[in-house]
Design an enzyme around this catalytic site. Structure first.
Site, PDB file in Angstrom:
ATOM      1  CD  GLU A   1      17.769  32.100 -10.657  1.00 27.40           C
ATOM      2  OE1 GLU A   1      16.643  31.916 -10.106  1.00 27.40           O
ATOM      3  OE2 GLU A   1      18.464  31.157 -11.116  1.00 27.40           O
TER       4      GLU A   1
ATOM      5  CD  GLU B   1      19.400  26.624  -5.330  1.00 26.93           C
ATOM      6  OE1 GLU B   1      20.539  26.217  -5.020  1.00 26.93           O
ATOM      7  OE2 GLU B   1      18.363  26.123  -4.878  1.00 26.93           O
TER       8      GLU B   1
END
Lengths: 343, 343
Positions: free
Chosen positions: A161, A304
């Site tokens: 994310e 991430e």
């Protein structure tokens, strides 16, 4: 999961030239993977990292050290292959799929999966982050992304994310769903100082008081204090369970999505592979809540999907052990003296 | 290590598109690797696992669940590529070098590095495991193996071993060198039951009483209660330090060698990369003693170098991060608000 496949896997593992169980979590992984896929040694060579990107209205309250413009900037960085997740995914032989599920700014790029549900959440310190409909819509985006990946042959997925402010939403979810107090749920995100950390706690407290999310209703929690990228990851995890695909859970923010998914459907945890323990202090409580134990302790706090991407090699290792190791019989190696062991 | 290179590395890491320090141990690794090699981004693509094999006279006392014949059988398994370490090394792009430094049986194989110092140690419950000369000779074998590998271009080395009975020697080393009591130093090795575990403790107690190794003299400890493969690994570690090559330390037995090396030359620890935490309960104390923290928590207890081999990818990850990530400037990403951070 399929008990029969798991037993077949255990039986094979016990014939390999090593003391039974001595490969620890790699053996557990091999069993889980065959239980999920119903294959003794599944082909999990097509690997995907799904990076859900969304903005957070609560950034207005000054909860992050980085400005909100970094969300779209990093999305372009992902698409150009220059971020940490690109480097680690490349190393693992995985592809990165970046989904705009709720970035505030309009974004355009040929490789971007554009599924914007809403241009950033509302400021949860003042109102619900989103409507229930929007939360459901964002979950369905995640499920759809997994369905598309599975159709393309991807067989293992890592969650990732991007969203400035999303450790605030994740800490709020943790506080709302469990007994953990705010001081222990809230970390320093991208690196705020003591004063800002206290401020972040107060903002979360205010958001919880304002919204009164219902602890027994994970969808309500997600709606009121969650994020669009978090909802998208809930969908990725539920989609993975639906399509019987193992899903590697990254750190704090991914695990807040996992916790929502677990509360919505507890069997989804069987499809989850925990990866690393984040430096973000609330992470351990999320994993404990789901009975998951991390495998990598790297003091990372980047998100991430970076911790999850490092875990692909452990999945590969578990499968390679299953497919490549010699057996006691084939290698002519003597077994243990049964009288001296517990097994 | 070279402070100047480490600072250059830190400076580069802080320009990459991530919050400073957010890649945690991977950033520490990048700094350590450049400090060791005196290069900002060293080429560590030629990877070696050195598996030292030796037998233990103390097996007479019935300390292991597996018979001593398994040592040579497993050596042939390594040479034929069928053991767990072969699988994991292959996955990491590493080569396995197997050294007969003290297997009881005569061994012959074109790929075996034959450096037998002695056909197995003496039974340490009755006398010193070896003479001081033999211990030194075995250490020098390890140094020589590293020198040969470095000449062939290998740039990162993982320690591995095989030797039925060697958790007994390792636990004896731990007890002899530290304040840890025997009950906490001794584990279940390849998987003995409660009764055998108590027996193993008594055997180690007897060996320590009989030999009275000098806590202040690591060579004396190695000589009296060590093993030939352990001495060989001491040499590998000291050789790595000598030739400025990073050395990845596997689990309990490798760490007993690391502890000897550290006691002989404390700066050698700067060249060590800890890998996993073994299920063998004494392992954590060894690492603590050297100030090392493991990165992988996989409940493994196989040895051979298997945990160290899994760590090669973390080394690769640290280097790939350094060489492939975009900077804030190149990617046009905004930095943090300095007033809100600690840095």
């Amino acid at each position: 999961l399929k008990e029969e496949e798991i037993l077949k896997t255990l039986n094979h593992l016990n014939q390999l030239t090593k003391p039974p169980g001595s490969l620890g979590r790699l053996e557990d992984l091999a069993k889980q993977l065959s239980g999920i896929t119903e294959e003794l040694i599944p082909d999990l060579s097509k690997k995907a990292v799904v990076v859900m990107a969304g903005d957070h209205g609560v950034c207005e309250e000054g909860v992050s050290a980085f400005p909100q413009e970094v969300t779209p900037q990093m999305v372009y960085n992902f698409l150009d292959g220059g971020a940490a997740i690109n480097v680690l995914a490349r190393q693992a032989g995985a592809e990165v799929f970046c989904v705009d599920i709720g970035v505030k700014e309009p974004l355009q790029h040929p490789n971007l999966i554009s599924k914007k549900v809403k241009p950033g959440t509302n400021n949860m310190a003042k109102q619900a982050a989103m409507s229930k409909d929007e939360a459901i819509q964002a979950i369905l985006v995640g499920v759809q992304v997994v369905e598309d990946l599975v159709e393309k042959g991807y067989s293992v997925i890592a969650t990732g994310e991007m969203g400035i402010g999303n450790t605030t939403a994740s800490a709020a979810i943790l506080s709302a769903l469990t007994e953990i107090d705010i001081e222990h749920a809230v970390g320093r995100g991208t690196g705020i100082n003591d004063e800002q950390w206290k401020h972040k706690q107060r903002v979360i407290e205010q958001a919880l008081q304002m919204n009164q999310p219902d602890r027994k209703d994970a969808l309500d929690v997600l709606t009121k204090v969650g994020g669009l990228e978090i909802a998208g990851m809930v969908g990725v995890i539920l989609g993975a369970a639906k399509f019987r695909v193992p899903v590697i859970i990254d750190g704090f923010i991914s695990s807040s999505a996992a916790l929502i998914a677990y509360n919505l459907c507890s069997t989804s945890v069987q499809y989850m592979i925990p990866s690393h323990l984040s430096q973000e202090q609330g992470h351990q409580f999320m994993l404990q809540e789901m009975g998951l134990t991390p495998m990598l302790y790297l003091d990372m706090r980047l998100g991430e999907g970076t911790g999850a991407a490092l875990c692909f090699q452990l999945v590969d290792a578990a499968l390679n052990i299953m497919s490549e190791m010699a057996t006691f019989q084939s290698a002519g190696v003597s077994g243990a003296n049964e009288e001296m062991t517990n097994s």
